[in-house]
Design an enzyme around this catalytic site. Structure first.
Site: not given
Ligand SMILES: O=C(CO)COP(=O)(O)O
Length: 261
Positions: A10-12, A100, A102, A172, A178, A218, A239
């Site tokens: 997931n590149w966000k 997600h 977020e 998650e 993150g 993470s 991420g």
């Molecule tokens: O939200 C995430 C993947 O969707 C996880 O992000 P990180 O791997 O950066 O913690």
């Protein structure tokens, strides 16, 4: 039934379409065909990158797939800024992330919205990766299993067993996203097992055995092996580490059981 692991990056909101091409080329170069027999690898870039990724994947016959980070609950019409499932299907998306944390937090998405988006994806033949996860306060109160089970049930309410068989679930924990604070393998297994038990209840034991349950938060090349070794963890939603070609390829190779590229 043996479930094929899935590593989803997931590149966000990172990388433009030119950077996307460079990253996908590097990942594909690092992962020869033999890995894809044992692991499904997918990248989830921003919407504006998807057409470029499609052209590259189709043109070079790459074995990795790609998807989107969100989908509208609606089919078409006056929904400024939204992207429909049929648009994503036309771009060859295999997966779409829904719910997600977020989006649940920053965009106020409710379980009802997540359910509607899950249905929209299924209706277009795209596999929804349905995300759930608890915040730190719920984890500290020891209520994480019940919380995730309730969130999963509400996000899948009314789906048929056949529909549930077509989804992927991603656990998650919000406190691990993150932050560099990865859940322990035992923590990930505890909730992923509860997810599978819930899928058995909502659909059937056979469906629950077939659906892939991912861990996210993470995940990196150092911790992936132990997480994926858990019986109910079938891969990762990655991420930050998915933005680095070497690390993402290594992660994918670990999920495939090696050797490292
Ligand atoms: O939200 C995430 C993947 O969707 C996880 O992000 P990180 O791997 O950066 O913690």
């Amino acid at each position: 039934m043996a479930r094929k692991p899935l590593i989803a990056g997931n590149w966000k909101m990172n990388l433009n379409h030119l950077e996307a091409i460079a990253l996908v080329q590097k990942i594909a170069f690092s992962l020869p065909a033999k890995y894809f027999e044992k692991v499904d690898v997918t990248v989830i870039p921003p919407f504006t990158d998807i057409r470029s990724v499609q052209t590259l994947v189709e043109g070079d016959k790459l074995l990795l797939t790609y998807g989107a980070q969100d989908v509208s609950a609606h089919e078409s019409g006056a929904y400024t800024g939204e992207i429909s499932g049929s648009m994503l299907a036309k771009l060859g998306c295999t997966f779409v992330v829904v719910g997600h944390s977020e989006r649940r937090t920053l965009h106020g998405e409710s379980d009802e919205t997540v359910l509607a988006k899950t249905k929209a994806a299924l209706g277009c033949g795209i596999t929804p990766i349905v995300c759930i996860g608890e915040g730190l306060n719920i984890r500290e109160a020891g209520e994480h299993v019940a919380y995730n089970v309730a969130q999963l049930k509400a996000s899948l309410a009314g789906l048929s067993a056949d529909e549930i068989s077509q989804i992927v679930v991603a656990y998650e924990p919000v406190w691990a996203i993150g932050t560099g604070k990865v859940a322990s393998a035992a923590d990930a297994q505890e909730v992923c097992k509860a997810v599978r038990d819930t899928l058995a209840e909502l659909a059937s034991p056979e469906v629950a055995q077939a659906v892939r349950v991912l861990y996210g938060g993470s995940v990196n090349a150092k911790n992936a092996g132990e997480l994926i070794a858990q019986p109910d963890v079938d891969g990762g939603l990655v991420g930050g580490a998915s933005l680095k070609a070497d690390e993402f390829a290594t992660l994918s190779a670990i999920a495939a059981g090696g050797p490292l590229p």
